[in-house]
Design an enzyme around this catalytic site. Structure first.
Site, PDB file in Angstrom:
ATOM      1  N   LYS A 148     -10.712  -6.312  -8.835  1.00  0.00           N
ATOM      2  CA  LYS A 148     -11.455  -5.899  -7.656  1.00  0.00           C
ATOM      3  C   LYS A 148     -12.117  -4.948  -7.452  1.00  0.00           C
ATOM      4  O   LYS A 148     -11.605  -3.724  -7.923  1.00  0.00           O
ATOM      5  CB  LYS A 148     -10.633  -6.246  -6.377  1.00  0.00           C
ATOM      6  CG  LYS A 148     -11.075  -6.140  -4.932  1.00  0.00           C
ATOM      7  CD  LYS A 148     -10.213  -6.339  -3.890  1.00  0.00           C
ATOM      8  CE  LYS A 148     -10.971  -5.838  -2.742  1.00  0.00           C
ATOM      9  NZ  LYS A 148     -10.103  -6.177  -1.519  1.00  0.00           N
ATOM     10  N   LYS A 198       0.767  -1.288  -0.139  1.00  0.00           N
ATOM     11  CA  LYS A 198       0.089  -0.035  -0.164  1.00  0.00           C
ATOM     12  C   LYS A 198       0.879   1.258   0.209  1.00  0.00           C
ATOM     13  O   LYS A 198       0.580   2.405  -0.716  1.00  0.00           O
ATOM     14  CB  LYS A 198      -0.917  -0.047   1.282  1.00  0.00           C
ATOM     15  CG  LYS A 198      -1.944  -0.971   1.143  1.00  0.00           C
ATOM     16  CD  LYS A 198      -3.354  -0.335   1.588  1.00  0.00           C
ATOM     17  CE  LYS A 198      -4.548  -1.258   1.422  1.00  0.00           C
ATOM     18  NZ  LYS A 198      -5.339  -1.348   2.448  1.00  0.00           N
ATOM     19  N   LYS A 202     -12.622   1.710  -4.501  1.00  0.00           N
ATOM     20  CA  LYS A 202     -12.640   2.942  -5.036  1.00  0.00           C
ATOM     21  C   LYS A 202     -11.474   3.531  -5.572  1.00  0.00           C
ATOM     22  O   LYS A 202     -11.686   4.433  -6.598  1.00  0.00           O
ATOM     23  CB  LYS A 202     -12.800   3.706  -3.463  1.00  0.00           C
ATOM     24  CG  LYS A 202     -13.427   5.213  -3.518  1.00  0.00           C
ATOM     25  CD  LYS A 202     -13.547   5.629  -1.950  1.00  0.00           C
ATOM     26  CE  LYS A 202     -12.318   5.047  -1.094  1.00  0.00           C
ATOM     27  NZ  LYS A 202     -11.636   5.727  -0.358  1.00  0.00           N
TER      28      LYS A 202
END
Ligand code: TRP
Ligand code: SF4
Length: 326
Positions: free
Chosen positions: A193, A112, A196
């Site tokens: 997937k 991330k 957002k």
């Protein structure tokens, strides 16, 4: 009665993946467990510390969605993380006894850090899973409904619990287990997937028009099928995956039969899908909008939940402090 706890970050609009992957599961679990569902606003700060004005509207939206989806605030305790300060104290204590190497090896951490648009270079982001462990253990939760991406955080939570027991000689915490959702993971419009970040979502507040547009114009189908009389292959088609999740069995069977012999065109197929999704989302959307029109009621639900959550959290903290000799 065993306890269940889960959390949702108030970091943007909720989508179909959140509903099918998480919230519907929460609704089922409130029947058999004493359930705590938390809106993790401190966790949302990891990506929104510079956009804090977005957090409060997102909290309202998650709360409205919880209620619209069937969570019963009498049964389940619905609350905001920052309303229960004990989470912060337990996080601090855990952070002192958790080796740095444990958090550095969390697989989502480096990934991330590199791939997110938000600036995640903070101290708090590294400690994210320690705060999550505090959220779970402070309620002595037995079960934690989460997606696969959270399994490592749960593993770490169990390790922190064990380390606490070993260091301070008191078995305070049950070892929490994940409850994975049965449902197939909901893909996004593009087949990745639903997220957002990829801007490929169908949102629970999308109107029927928007759903129709997204399904017919944006949703990826079998790319090998170019003209209407080319045969298609439902097995490789994202639209068909959605049919299996949201359409009635008869429609799924019809598409499975007609698509490979070019008996149905992609536009028609997508339109039918839009109808099926709308049938699911539209009643929910209207309830969400109703709840959002009564913000004082949402605040009352959260305040009541926070009181109940505080009672449990502060009792645990008394035990924790005593075990540590404070
Ligand atoms: N990390 C979770 C997510 O991003 C949210 C969360 C915060 C959570 N605290 C939790 C989930 C405690 C389960 C239990 O989805
Ligand atoms: Fe996909 Fe439907 Fe087109 Fe077949 S008809 S390729 S299942 S969109």
């Amino acid at each position: 009665m065993q306890r269940v706890l889960s959390g949702v970050q108030p970091s943007g609009s909720l989508h179909l993946g959140n509903l099918v992957g998480a919230i519907e599961n929460f609704v089922k679990l409130q029947e058999q467990y004493q359930a705590f569902y938390m809106i993790a606003d401190w966790h949302a700060l990891t990506s929104k510390f510079d956009k804090v004005q977005e957090i409060r509207p997102a909290i309202q939206e998650v709360t409205a969605t919880f209620l619209a989806a069937g969570l019963d605030p009498q049964r389940a305790t619905l609350f905001v993380q920052s309303a229960v300060k004990e989470h912060a104290e337990l996080h601090l204590l855990f952070s002192m006894m958790t080796p740095l190497s444990w958090v550095e090896r969390v697989p989502t951490y480096k990934e991330k850090l590199q791939n997110s648009e938000a600036d995640l270079g903070s101290y708090g982001f590294l400690g994210y899973p320690i705060l999550q462990a505090a959220d779970i253990l402070i309620y002595k939760a037995h079960k934690v409904p989460v997606g696969e991406d959270q399994l490592f955080h749960l593993e770490l939570t169990r390790e922190i619990a064990r380390r606490f027991h070993f260091l301070y000689g008191r078995e305070l915490f049950p070892e929490p287990q994940a409850v994975l959702t049965q449902a197939v993971r909901v893909p996004g419009l593009d087949g990745r997937k639903m997220s957002k970040t990829y801007d490929n979502g169908l949102y629970l507040r999308d109107t029927p028009d928007v759903i129709l547009q997204k399904c017919t114009r944006q949703m990826l189908s079998d790319t090998a099928r170019v003209r209407k009389n080319d045969p298609g292959n439902p097995e490789v088609c994202n639209v068909f995956t959605f049919h299996k999740l949201f359409s009635e069995a008869a429609t799924v069977a019809m598409v499975a039969e007609e698509c490979p012999r070019a008996g149905i065109g992609c536009f028609d197929c997508k339109k039918r899908l839009a109808e099926a999704i709308t049938a699911k989302v539209e009643p929910l959307r209207q309830k969400i909008e109703d709840h959002l029109a009564h913000p004082a009621h949402l605040d009352d639900v959260l305040e009541d939940g926070a009181q109940r959550a505080r009672a449990v959290a502060s009792a645990t903290m008394d035990e924790v402090r005593s075990a540590m000799g404070f």
